[in-house]
Design an enzyme around this catalytic site. Structure first.
Site, PDB file in Angstrom:
ATOM      1  N   HIS A 478       0.832  -1.198   0.000  1.00  0.00           N
ATOM      2  CA  HIS A 478       0.000   0.000   0.000  1.00  0.00           C
ATOM      3  C   HIS A 478       0.870   1.254   0.000  1.00  0.00           C
ATOM      4  CE1 HIS A 478      -3.221   2.660   2.093  1.00  0.00           C
ATOM      5  NE2 HIS A 478      -3.267   2.789   0.786  1.00  0.00           N
ATOM      6  N   GLU A 490       3.055   0.471   3.461  1.00  0.00           N
ATOM      7  CA  GLU A 490       2.425  -0.558   4.293  1.00  0.00           C
ATOM      8  C   GLU A 490       2.524  -1.897   3.566  1.00  0.00           C
ATOM      9  OE1 GLU A 490      -1.148   0.860   7.119  1.00  0.00           O
ATOM     10  OE2 GLU A 490      -1.572   1.098   4.995  1.00  0.00           O
ATOM     11  N   ASN A 528      -4.961   4.118   7.132  1.00  0.00           N
ATOM     12  CA  ASN A 528      -6.286   4.651   6.825  1.00  0.00           C
ATOM     13  C   ASN A 528      -7.307   4.292   7.898  1.00  0.00           C
ATOM     14  OD1 ASN A 528      -5.349   5.799   4.476  1.00  0.00           O
ATOM     15  ND2 ASN A 528      -6.111   4.189   3.140  1.00  0.00           N
TER      16      ASN A 528
END
Length: 739
Positions: A478, A490, A528
């Protein structure tokens, strides 16, 4: 004899010295029992090899070993001069950071810190002004205390692999071994101010150009022989013995020096956010310039001692150590990566795919960029070219550099060449069925050890790979936008991701220059997910009469966020935010706060920067509040909701404390290895200020965990309809009780 002739004069045992240079990184320590410095004599010169893997840090043990070796050399009648060099790839990479952290957390008195500094300065004085001249043979990075040691030597010879820097300000402190004084006397005040405030290392060529090193050798084997020549020339008087602390010849006139310092002070205050170290550093430099190097050393010690106990130093040192710890995953010790990643294919040439592609081209990878048709492929290549052109333009490189960077890119609309790839990074539309089909195709086409990675930010990775038998080599990578800029990567491991796949992914992240954080597979992953309450909490306040512009202002002023939550929403795009929010509502529904405002702005096509209007109006680079334009949307969103009055601190509590709460849930569910990983994610992914150490460090050290828990409980009681949004989780409650 002239300086040039002295340096070119060949010592008697030159060939022997070349052999020593070739094998010096493998030389065992022989400076005495427990010594970190080996001692050998060649042609009347003592060569002191600093050997404390991996980076030869300037630890108390290293200082003691250097002192013992110096005393031995100065007492040896057969030694005329001394050369310092480092074992392995480093000359010396500065302070022992874990030891520095212990000092920061020890609460040591200013007097005790100064006493420790005085011992270090005594060693630097011995190196600089002892009975025998010294030369630094800089074989690799000389950073922090390593550069300060090199500057204390009477001359510096550098290899092409050497780098030079004073990164102490990145740790919330200032150089403590004379760096604020010797550097200006070698390169001038202007250059010294740039180097210390930026904390960035400069390359060998730049160091030679500005006078930081006296000579640059092209071949590693020539480093020690050249340093020995220089040392003998200084000992014989053929070259002058430079005492940098007392030198004045490279200092600018006082008015120009003061102008450089004060201009830097103005610029640094804009970025300092109330932290004291940049201003303290400039004051020490100015004191030395005006009153002399010896007085400057006193000013440096006076400034350093209180800084090490400052909250910003503790936070920055914590972040430094945490960002290095985040790459270490228990259970991967000794695990061999499934493959060495050299050839990579990227699926999708949109904003993220283009950014990932450009980054890999910068790092020397062979990259295939695939799109579904020629028009989309052309647009993707155009985006990649634009990113590379923009970066190279800032670096002031010629246009031909763009062509060279693009040579390793292969655009395609087919799977041709995928059979040779070591990794695939999927960055296509967020559609489960499409992704499942793509991964089934990749399993069939790619070689058995090819890593299949997805850049999804919203979809369960187990679901993406459900229709394959390749779950062991499927992983989430990510990236954060813009992918070629943001430092966080990530790495999402599923229950099936193999250890060799994970090891290869971490290795790949490091080569990209990213900060890898391994996290679990849940909606939002870690970054997130922990920040989903951030925007929702702000919306809660706005619905109750608080201005979105006030919320943004408070977050920037008190928390030091780089931009307000509504500016961030406008940057991402309110259409994207609506899509992401729907995913969080599906996953964590009862813990979400849903405002009408987002939908109203979406329907009015006020999507943020992409449409020129969102919470703000955008004209060129200007971000302009739009209270009149926003008023009708706010009125509709607030209809029927009683207004509240809040202080600035209460805004911080209402918006930031739910982020802490969700971070605790992520910890409780085991989606991160350690709490410090959340700190790293919050800083490198969302711009939480590094000088506050990350969201968990900030909560514990600045706000108080019990206070966070109590305030969330109070909000839950005050607003029972939103109780599940604010109610502290069990992990946070237990943490508060243990404090």
């Amino acid at each position: 004899m002239s300086d040039a002739k002295a340096l070119n004069a060949t010592p008697r045992n030159y060939q022997r010295l070349e052999q020593i240079a070739g094998h010096i990184s493998m030389m065992p320590a022989s400076g005495g029992k427990g010594s970190l410095v080996s001692y050998t004599v060649h042609d009347g010169v003592a060569v002191l090899l600093m050997n404390s893997p991996p980076v030869n840090s300037f630890s108390p043990q290293m200082q003691a070993s250097i002192k013992a070796a110096m005393d031995k050399a100065n007492a040896d009648d057969n030694v005329k001069a001394i050369v310092f060099t480092g074992a392995g790839a480093f000359f010396m990479a500065g302070a022992d950071i874990p030891n520095l952290m212990k000092l920061a957390n020890s609460g040591a008195s200013v007097e005790n810190v100064k006493k420790s500094l005085q011992e270090g300065h005594a060693l630097m004085d011995l190196i600089e002004s002892g009975s025998k001249p010294t030369v630094a043979a800089v074989n690799g990075p000389a950073l922090g205390g390593g550069l300060e040691l090199a500057m204390s030597c009477n001359a510096r010879i550098g290899s092409k692999n050497s780098k030079y820097g004073l990164p102490e300000l990145k740790l919330g402190i200032i150089p403590g071994m004379g760096g604020t004084q010797r550097l200006p006397r070698l390169v001038g005040v202007g250059e010294a101010v740039k180097m210390t405030l930026s904390g960035k290392a400069i390359a060998a060529k730049k160091a030679a150009k500005i006078g930081l090193i006296d000579q640059l050798v092209k071949k590693p084997k020539d480093l020690i022989p050249t340093a020995v020549k220089a040392a003998l020339a200084i000992a014989s008087g053929s070259l002058p013995r430079r005492i940098s602390i007392d030198a004045k010849d490279r200092l600018e006139p006082r008015d120009r020096g003061e102008e450089a310092i004060e201009l830097a002070r103005i610029k640094s205050k804009r970025k300092a956010k109330g932290t004291p170290h940049a201003d303290a550093c400039l004051t020490a430099i100015k004191t030395g310039m005006v009153q002399g190097g010896r007085k400057g050393i006193e000013a440096e010690m006076d400034a350093f001692a209180p800084l090490i106990n400052a909250p910003s130093a503790k936070a920055l040192i914590h972040f430094f150590l945490s960002s290095r710890l985040s790459a270490k995953v228990p259970g991967l010790e000794g695990v061999k990566p499934v493959t060495k990643v050299k050839n990579v294919a990227v699926l999708g040439g949109g904003t993220m795919g283009a950014g990932i592609t450009a980054l890999m081209l910068f790092k020397g990878y062979n990259v295939i960029l695939k799109e579904i048709n020629d028009n989309l492929l052309f647009a993707g290549v155009k985006r990649v070219t634009s990113i590379i052109s923009s970066v190279l333009k800032r670096m002031k490189l010629p246009s031909i550099a763009v062509e060279m960077a693009m040579r390793n890119l292969t655009p395609t609309t087919t799977y041709e060449g995928f059979e040779k790839c070591d990794m695939i990074v999927e960055a296509i539309v967020e559609n489960i069925k499409i992704k499942q089909k793509v991964f089934a195709d990749l399993e069939r086409i790619c070689k058995p050890d090819c890593i299949l990675a997805t850049n999804t930010s919203t979809i369960d990775i187990d679901v993406i790979g459900a229709k394959t038998k390749a779950q062991g080599r499927i992983v989430g990578l990510h990236f954060f936008s813009p992918a070629h800029v943001m430092p966080l990567l990530e790495i999402i491991r599923t229950k099936s991701t193999s250890k060799p796949t994970l090891a290869a992914s971490i290795q790949y992240a490091k080569k990209l220059g990213k900060v890898p954080v391994t996290v679990g597979n849940c909606v939002g992953f870690t970054a997130n997910r922990i920040f989903f309450p951030y925007g929702q909490a702000a919306a809660f306040l706005i619905d109750r009469g608080v201005s979105p512009y006030r919320v943004d202002k408070v977050l920037k002023k008190l928390v030091h966020m780089p931009m307000g939550v509504h500016q961030m929403g406008d940057l991402s795009g309110l259409d994207i935010m609506a899509h992401v929010t729907s995913n969080f509502v599906s996953a964590y529904g009862e813990r979400c706060y849903i405002s009408k405002l987002g939908k109203l702005l979406f329907e009015a096509k006020r999507l943020g920067q992409k449409t020129g209007k969102g919470f703000y109006i955008y004209k060129g680079r200007q971000t302009i509040p739009d209270p009149k334009g926003l008023a009708p949307f706010l009125a509709k969103a607030r209809d029927g909701i009683p207004p509240i009055t809040v202080t600035d601190q209460q805004i911080v509590e209402a918006v930031m404390y739910p982020v802490v709460n969700e971070s605790c849930r992520v910890l409780a569910e085991g989606h991160v290895i350690r709490a410090s990983d959340i700190d790293v994610v919050s800083i490198t992914g969302y711009g939480f200020p590094a000088h506050k150490g990350g969201i968990m460090h900030w909560a514990a050290e600045e706000q108080g965990i019990k206070n966070v828990c109590d305030k969330l409980s109070a909000l839950a009681k005050t607003f029972p309809a939103q109780a599940k949004f604010f109610e502290p989780c069990d992990y946070l409650k237990n943490l508060a009780q243990s404090k």
